[in-house]
Design an enzyme around this catalytic site. Structure first.
Site, PDB file in Angstrom:
ATOM      1  CG  HIS A  53      44.195  40.572  39.218  1.00  0.00           C
ATOM      2  ND1 HIS A  53      45.397  41.146  38.907  1.00  0.00           N
ATOM      3  CD2 HIS A  53      44.414  39.232  39.262  1.00  0.00           C
ATOM      4  CE1 HIS A  53      46.313  40.205  38.785  1.00  0.00           C
ATOM      5  NE2 HIS A  53      45.744  39.028  38.994  1.00  0.00           N
TER       6      HIS A  53
ATOM      7  CG  ASP B 131      53.585  38.819  46.144  1.00  0.00           C
ATOM      8  OD1 ASP B 131      53.307  37.615  46.268  1.00  0.00           O
ATOM      9  OD2 ASP B 131      53.581  39.403  45.041  1.00  0.00           O
TER      10      ASP B 131
ATOM     11  NE  ARG C 254      54.181  30.862  45.852  1.00  0.00           N
ATOM     12  CZ  ARG C 254      53.263  31.632  45.248  1.00  0.00           C
ATOM     13  NH1 ARG C 254      53.247  32.939  45.434  1.00  0.00           N
ATOM     14  NH2 ARG C 254      52.356  31.103  44.465  1.00  0.00           N
TER      15      ARG C 254
ATOM     16  CB  SER D 130      50.794  35.951  45.506  1.00  0.00           C
ATOM     17  OG  SER D 130      51.487  36.624  44.496  1.00  0.00           O
TER      18      SER D 130
ATOM     19  CE  LYS E 140      51.046  40.201  43.043  1.00  0.00           C
ATOM     20  NZ  LYS E 140      51.978  39.246  42.453  1.00  0.00           N
TER      21      LYS E 140
HETATM   22  N1  URA Z   1      50.410  35.546  40.000  1.00  0.00           N
HETATM   23  C1  URA Z   1      50.816  36.168  41.140  1.00  0.00           C
HETATM   24  O1  URA Z   1      50.839  37.385  41.196  1.00  0.00           O
HETATM   25  N2  URA Z   1      51.177  35.411  42.181  1.00  0.00           N
HETATM   26  C2  URA Z   1      51.167  34.078  42.158  1.00  0.00           C
HETATM   27  O2  URA Z   1      51.510  33.470  43.147  1.00  0.00           O
HETATM   28  C3  URA Z   1      50.763  33.443  40.978  1.00  0.00           C
HETATM   29  C4  URA Z   1      50.389  34.202  39.915  1.00  0.00           C
END
Ligand code: URA
Ligand code: CA
Length: 433
Positions: free
Chosen positions: A82, A161, A168, A183, A187
């Site tokens: 990632h 999320d 947010r 977050s 994923k």
């Molecule tokens: N990318 C994400 O997937 N989540 C965040 O909170 C910030 C950047």
């Protein structure tokens, strides 16, 4: 439990239990806790932080809020990579076939998303015929047979999320390390990775512009991964200028192919070898990073990695002849050089501004519904530390529109030219594992 008490607890800097975090995330998911209470809580987290344990509980609660992908039918250790996101980051296109060619299974689930250029799926779709619309069964079969496949994100992954990230975004609470770390990690974990390699970018084109912040984020993510039983390593890499030379979808496919042929830009090649080595070690296909890197270098020089890319493209209905004949990729109508207005050395290329310049040409989506133009983009002709003379091209615009003025001005203002020599930035700042 009452949400108001939990908000107060965090506001006072105290630590939540797993039950409390589960209560918050479950309540938010099933709408029994309203947005305004979650907003206040997120702001308390922003100011008071979370412990490693709290961050891991939060990650796990978000994973449990939706579907999780079961990759156990795929043989071997599934390592996912990632990136926290940068400009012209072509690493996934190179890494998937590269590590697959040395036996690491790559089961990649990708999205489209917003940004300067498209996501990995958009880039791959620049290859005529390439399709990510495959069934889960076909996806697993392809990874077992060919070691690599990419599928579009269809399942309902980490809905908590999604909801929290959206909130947010409008409550000035995105920039909190535990919230970002959980977050991102939720994923990756929901998509079935056994082990994770993180490329945490730092510099003007990165989410975290300061090295110290990037390190804290990397450490937070590595700890969450390890806490939840996923071996995780992080590489902190430079994003003070775009990676490689190409920014754009078809342009980046060509750059990835060049890299797999051993003729790619040095920074992109080196970063892929570094990230790839970590993936190979986590997948237990080599004992040390040095041994892993050697395997990958051999895969490039022998043509094995390129062959793997052809196989991967063909097995998802793509026309693999573009790999030997990149001129068959979709191309833009106009090609315009941007010329240097000063003599000197390139001291800075404000990466995110170059990204915006690419988006203005149509290379990326400004909103979810924008159309993307796979053929357009920017080629950097000079990078930091290169010498330039007045009238020499510093960049080339590939466009389908006649009016490229806004994009051109962004590129010109991104380039800072110094009269004295400049050192090239470091590529890898740190490794955390
Ligand atoms: N990318 C994400 O997937 N989540 C965040 O909170 C910030 C950047
Ligand atoms: Ca690039």
């Amino acid at each position: 439990m009452r949400m108001v008490d939990l908000i107060e607890k965090k506001r006072n800097g105290l630590v939540h239990s797993k039950e409390e975090i589960d209560f918050i995330i479950n309540g938010y998911s099933n709408d029994s806790i309203p947005d305004y209470q979650i907003s206040a809580w997120a702001m308390a987290v922003f100011f008071k932080d979370m412990t490693q344990e709290e961050s891991a509980y939060l990650t796990d609660a978000m994973v449990q809020s939706g579907d999780t992908i079961d990759l156990s039918a795929i043989e071997g250790i599934k390592v996912d990579k990632h990136s926290t996101g940068g400009v012209g980051d072509t690493t996934t296109l190179v890494l998937a076939p590269l590590v697959a060619s040395v036996g690491v299974p790559v089961a990649k689930m990708s999205g489209r998303g917003l940004g300067h250029t498209g996501g990995t799926i958009d880039k791959l779709e620049a290859i005529p015929g390439f399709s990510v619309e495959i069934t889960n069964e076909k996806f697993i079969e392809l990874v077992n047979k060919n070691k690599a496949a990419v599928i579009g994100q269809t399942q309902n992954l980490t809905p908590a999320d999604k909801k929290l990230y959206g909130l947010r975004d409008v409550t000035a609470t995105v920039n909190s390390i535990p919230l970002i770390a959980s977050s991102i990690m939720s994923k990756k974990i929901a998509s079935g990775a056994d082990a994770i390699v993180l490329d945490v970018k730092t510099g003007s084109g990165a989410f975290m512009k300061e090295l110290s912040e990037s390190k804290v984020l990397a450490e937070a993510m590595v700890k969450i991964g390890n806490n939840l039983g996923r071996q995780t390593s992080a590489v902190i890499s430079d994003m003070s200028q775009p990676l490689g030379y190409m920014i754009g979808n078809a342009l980046e496919v060509k750059e990835a192919v060049d890299t797999l042929k051993g003729k790619g830009p040095k920074d992109l090649t080196d970063l892929c070898l570094t990230l790839g080595s970590h993936m190979v070690v986590l997948a237990k296909k080599a004992k040390t990073l040095t041994e892993a890197k050697k395997l990958l270098q051999e895969a490039i020089s022998s043509g094995k990695a390129l062959q793997q890319f052809k196989l991967f493209v063909e097995s998802q209905n793509g026309d693999s002849s573009v790999i030997d004949n990149p001129e068959k990729l979709t191309a833009a109508k106009y090609k315009v050089d941007i010329l240097a207005e000063k003599n000197g050395y390139v001291a800075e290329i404000v990466a995110d501004q170059i990204g915006v310049a690419a988006m203005l040409l149509g290379a990326g989506r400004a909103t979810k519904t924008s159309e993307i133009d796979l053929s357009v983009g920017i080629e950097l002709r000079k990078k930091i530390a290169d010498q330039v003379n007045v009238g020499e091209p510093i960049a080339t615009i590939y466009a389908n529109q006649e009016d490229i003025e806004a994009s051109k001005q962004k590129i010109i203002s991104s380039y800072k030219i110094s009269t004295t020599k400049v050192d090239a930035p470091k590529l890898i700042y740190d490794v955390i594992s």
